[in-house]
Write a protein that holds these residues in place. Sequence first.
Motif, PDB file in Angstrom:
ATOM      1  N   GLU A  39       0.843  -1.196   0.000  1.00 54.29           N
ATOM      2  CA  GLU A  39       0.000   0.000   0.000  1.00 54.29           C
ATOM      3  C   GLU A  39       0.874   1.241   0.000  1.00 54.29           C
ATOM      4  OE1 GLU A  39      -2.818   1.836   3.383  1.00 54.29           O
ATOM      5  OE2 GLU A  39      -3.346  -0.198   2.774  1.00 54.29           O
ATOM      6  N   GLN A  40       0.404   2.290  -0.658  1.00 53.18           N
ATOM      7  CA  GLN A  40       1.106   3.569  -0.678  1.00 53.18           C
ATOM      8  C   GLN A  40       0.146   4.662  -0.226  1.00 53.18           C
ATOM      9  OE1 GLN A  40       2.024   3.632  -4.887  1.00 53.18           O
ATOM     10  NE2 GLN A  40       4.154   3.143  -4.470  1.00 53.18           N
ATOM     11  N   SER A  41       0.681   5.644   0.489  1.00 54.64           N
ATOM     12  CA  SER A  41      -0.116   6.806   0.871  1.00 54.64           C
ATOM     13  C   SER A  41       0.831   7.989   1.018  1.00 54.64           C
ATOM     14  CB  SER A  41      -0.879   6.552   2.174  1.00 54.64           C
ATOM     15  OG  SER A  41       0.014   6.344   3.244  1.00 54.64           O
ATOM     16  N   ALA A  42       0.247   9.163   1.145  1.00 52.78           N
ATOM     17  CA  ALA A  42       1.064  10.366   1.272  1.00 52.78           C
ATOM     18  C   ALA A  42       0.387  11.354   2.211  1.00 52.78           C
ATOM     19  CB  ALA A  42       1.279  11.009  -0.093  1.00 52.78           C
ATOM     20  N   VAL A  43       1.208  12.190   2.829  1.00 51.64           N
ATOM     21  CA  VAL A  43       0.726  13.259   3.688  1.00 51.64           C
ATOM     22  C   VAL A  43       0.850  14.556   2.892  1.00 51.64           C
ATOM     23  CG1 VAL A  43       1.139  14.540   5.817  1.00 51.64           C
ATOM     24  CG2 VAL A  43       1.454  12.062   5.775  1.00 51.64           C
ATOM     25  N   VAL A  44      -0.208  15.336   2.881  1.00 58.08           N
ATOM     26  CA  VAL A  44      -0.202  16.603   2.160  1.00 58.08           C
ATOM     27  C   VAL A  44      -0.216  17.750   3.171  1.00 58.08           C
ATOM     28  CG1 VAL A  44      -1.465  18.069   0.538  1.00 58.08           C
ATOM     29  CG2 VAL A  44      -1.404  15.581   0.196  1.00 58.08           C
ATOM     30  N   THR A  45       0.718  18.670   3.002  1.00 62.82           N
ATOM     31  CA  THR A  45       0.784  19.864   3.827  1.00 62.82           C
ATOM     32  C   THR A  45       0.586  21.054   2.891  1.00 62.82           C
ATOM     33  OG1 THR A  45       2.351  18.765   5.292  1.00 62.82           O
ATOM     34  CG2 THR A  45       2.190  21.160   5.467  1.00 62.82           C
ATOM     35  N   GLY A  46      -0.492  21.791   3.093  1.00 69.95           N
ATOM     36  CA  GLY A  46      -0.807  22.884   2.182  1.00 69.95           C
ATOM     37  C   GLY A  46      -1.181  22.327   0.824  1.00 69.95           C
ATOM     38  N   ASP A  47      -0.374  22.623  -0.183  1.00 74.34           N
ATOM     39  CA  ASP A  47      -0.618  22.080  -1.517  1.00 74.34           C
ATOM     40  C   ASP A  47       0.533  21.196  -1.995  1.00 74.34           C
ATOM     41  OD1 ASP A  47       1.278  24.018  -1.847  1.00 74.34           O
ATOM     42  OD2 ASP A  47       0.316  24.995  -3.556  1.00 74.34           O
ATOM     43  N   THR A  48       1.327  20.687  -1.039  1.00 72.59           N
ATOM     44  CA  THR A  48       2.514  19.903  -1.369  1.00 72.59           C
ATOM     45  C   THR A  48       2.515  18.572  -0.622  1.00 72.59           C
ATOM     46  OG1 THR A  48       3.751  21.975  -1.567  1.00 72.59           O
ATOM     47  CG2 THR A  48       5.044  19.965  -1.393  1.00 72.59           C
ATOM     48  N   VAL A  49       2.965  17.528  -1.311  1.00 70.99           N
ATOM     49  CA  VAL A  49       3.160  16.239  -0.641  1.00 70.99           C
ATOM     50  C   VAL A  49       4.399  16.364   0.239  1.00 70.99           C
ATOM     51  CG1 VAL A  49       3.662  13.795  -0.946  1.00 70.99           C
ATOM     52  CG2 VAL A  49       2.079  14.943  -2.504  1.00 70.99           C
ATOM     53  N   SER A  50       4.215  16.166   1.528  1.00 74.58           N
ATOM     54  CA  SER A  50       5.328  16.342   2.465  1.00 74.58           C
ATOM     55  C   SER A  50       5.934  15.027   2.944  1.00 74.58           C
ATOM     56  CB  SER A  50       4.871  17.164   3.674  1.00 74.58           C
ATOM     57  OG  SER A  50       3.800  16.524   4.332  1.00 74.58           O
ATOM     58  N   GLU A  51       5.198  13.929   2.794  1.00 71.31           N
ATOM     59  CA  GLU A  51       5.717  12.633   3.248  1.00 71.31           C
ATOM     60  C   GLU A  51       5.078  11.519   2.428  1.00 71.31           C
ATOM     61  OE1 GLU A  51       6.495  10.367   7.477  1.00 71.31           O
ATOM     62  OE2 GLU A  51       4.707  11.602   7.288  1.00 71.31           O
ATOM     63  N   PHE A  52       5.919  10.592   1.974  1.00 72.91           N
ATOM     64  CA  PHE A  52       5.469   9.416   1.240  1.00 72.91           C
ATOM     65  C   PHE A  52       5.542   8.220   2.183  1.00 72.91           C
ATOM     66  CE2 PHE A  52       7.195  12.403  -1.765  1.00 72.91           C
ATOM     67  CZ  PHE A  52       6.298  12.370  -2.827  1.00 72.91           C
ATOM     68  N   ARG A  53       4.474   7.436   2.239  1.00 68.87           N
ATOM     69  CA  ARG A  53       4.433   6.289   3.155  1.00 68.87           C
ATOM     70  C   ARG A  53       4.139   5.011   2.386  1.00 68.87           C
ATOM     71  NH1 ARG A  53       0.683   8.928   7.937  1.00 68.87           N
ATOM     72  NH2 ARG A  53       2.254  10.411   8.686  1.00 68.87           N
ATOM     73  N   VAL A  54       4.769   3.919   2.814  1.00 66.47           N
ATOM     74  CA  VAL A  54       4.511   2.608   2.217  1.00 66.47           C
ATOM     75  C   VAL A  54       4.283   1.574   3.308  1.00 66.47           C
ATOM     76  CG1 VAL A  54       5.761   2.984   0.054  1.00 66.47           C
ATOM     77  CG2 VAL A  54       6.984   2.098   2.036  1.00 66.47           C
ATOM     78  N   ASN A  55       3.452   0.631   2.986  1.00 66.05           N
ATOM     79  CA  ASN A  55       3.241  -0.557   3.795  1.00 66.05           C
ATOM     80  C   ASN A  55       3.820  -1.683   2.952  1.00 66.05           C
ATOM     81  OD1 ASN A  55       2.108  -3.000   4.706  1.00 66.05           O
ATOM     82  ND2 ASN A  55       0.367  -1.939   5.592  1.00 66.05           N
ATOM     83  N   VAL A  56       4.885  -2.328   3.426  1.00 67.13           N
ATOM     84  CA  VAL A  56       5.567  -3.350   2.633  1.00 67.13           C
ATOM     85  C   VAL A  56       5.580  -4.693   3.344  1.00 67.13           C
ATOM     86  CG1 VAL A  56       7.064  -1.664   1.499  1.00 67.13           C
ATOM     87  CG2 VAL A  56       7.866  -2.811   3.548  1.00 67.13           C
ATOM     88  N   LYS A  57       5.712  -5.740   2.545  1.00 63.07           N
ATOM     89  CA  LYS A  57       5.924  -7.088   3.057  1.00 63.07           C
ATOM     90  C   LYS A  57       7.316  -7.506   2.615  1.00 63.07           C
ATOM     91  CE  LYS A  57       1.116  -8.382   3.234  1.00 63.07           C
ATOM     92  NZ  LYS A  57       0.122  -9.382   2.909  1.00 63.07           N
ATOM     93  N   ILE A  58       8.134  -7.864   3.583  1.00 66.03           N
ATOM     94  CA  ILE A  58       9.509  -8.291   3.316  1.00 66.03           C
ATOM     95  C   ILE A  58       9.610  -9.788   3.548  1.00 66.03           C
ATOM     96  CG2 ILE A  58      11.901  -8.109   4.110  1.00 66.03           C
ATOM     97  CD1 ILE A  58      11.423  -5.166   4.559  1.00 66.03           C
ATOM     98  N   THR A  59      10.132 -10.471   2.545  1.00 60.79           N
ATOM     99  CA  THR A  59      10.290 -11.921   2.610  1.00 60.79           C
ATOM    100  C   THR A  59      11.768 -12.253   2.813  1.00 60.79           C
ATOM    101  OG1 THR A  59       8.439 -12.204   1.090  1.00 60.79           O
ATOM    102  CG2 THR A  59       9.909 -14.101   1.380  1.00 60.79           C
ATOM    103  N   PHE A  60      12.037 -13.142   3.770  1.00 68.96           N
ATOM    104  CA  PHE A  60      13.412 -13.548   4.011  1.00 68.96           C
ATOM    105  C   PHE A  60      13.471 -15.033   4.318  1.00 68.96           C
ATOM    106  CE2 PHE A  60      11.617 -12.118   7.988  1.00 68.96           C
ATOM    107  CZ  PHE A  60      12.078 -13.006   8.947  1.00 68.96           C
ATOM    108  N   GLU A  61      14.646 -15.605   4.072  1.00 69.24           N
ATOM    109  CA  GLU A  61      14.853 -17.032   4.299  1.00 69.24           C
ATOM    110  C   GLU A  61      15.278 -17.280   5.728  1.00 69.24           C
ATOM    111  OE1 GLU A  61      17.465 -20.791   2.624  1.00 69.24           O
ATOM    112  OE2 GLU A  61      17.556 -18.865   1.595  1.00 69.24           O
ATOM    113  N   VAL A  62      14.654 -18.253   6.352  1.00 71.25           N
ATOM    114  CA  VAL A  62      14.994 -18.655   7.715  1.00 71.25           C
ATOM    115  C   VAL A  62      15.967 -19.813   7.605  1.00 71.25           C
ATOM    116  CG1 VAL A  62      14.126 -19.535   9.902  1.00 71.25           C
ATOM    117  CG2 VAL A  62      12.729 -17.967   8.538  1.00 71.25           C
TER     118      VAL A  62
END
Length: 66
Positions: free
Chosen positions: A42-65
């Motif tokens: 998932e992706q989202s962003a925070v808007v301050t005034g008329d500008t995107v001030s922060e980009f956010r991601v929800n990620v799934k990381i896969t690793f080998e055990v």
Amino acid sequence: MAILKVIELLASSNKSWEQATANAVKEASKTIKNIRSVYVNEQSAVVTGDTVSEFRVNVKITFEVK
């Protein structure tokens, strides 16, 4: 046969979603070894005034055990 585990993380950047994703992988790699892939759930962003001030991601990381 490899055993893989998936964790979900939230990360952010003030530059881009790509940078937020890289930040998530970089932070996870401090304590997790053998990272195989990252899936941007998932992706989202925070808007301050008329500008995107922060980009956010929800990620799934896969690793080998081992």
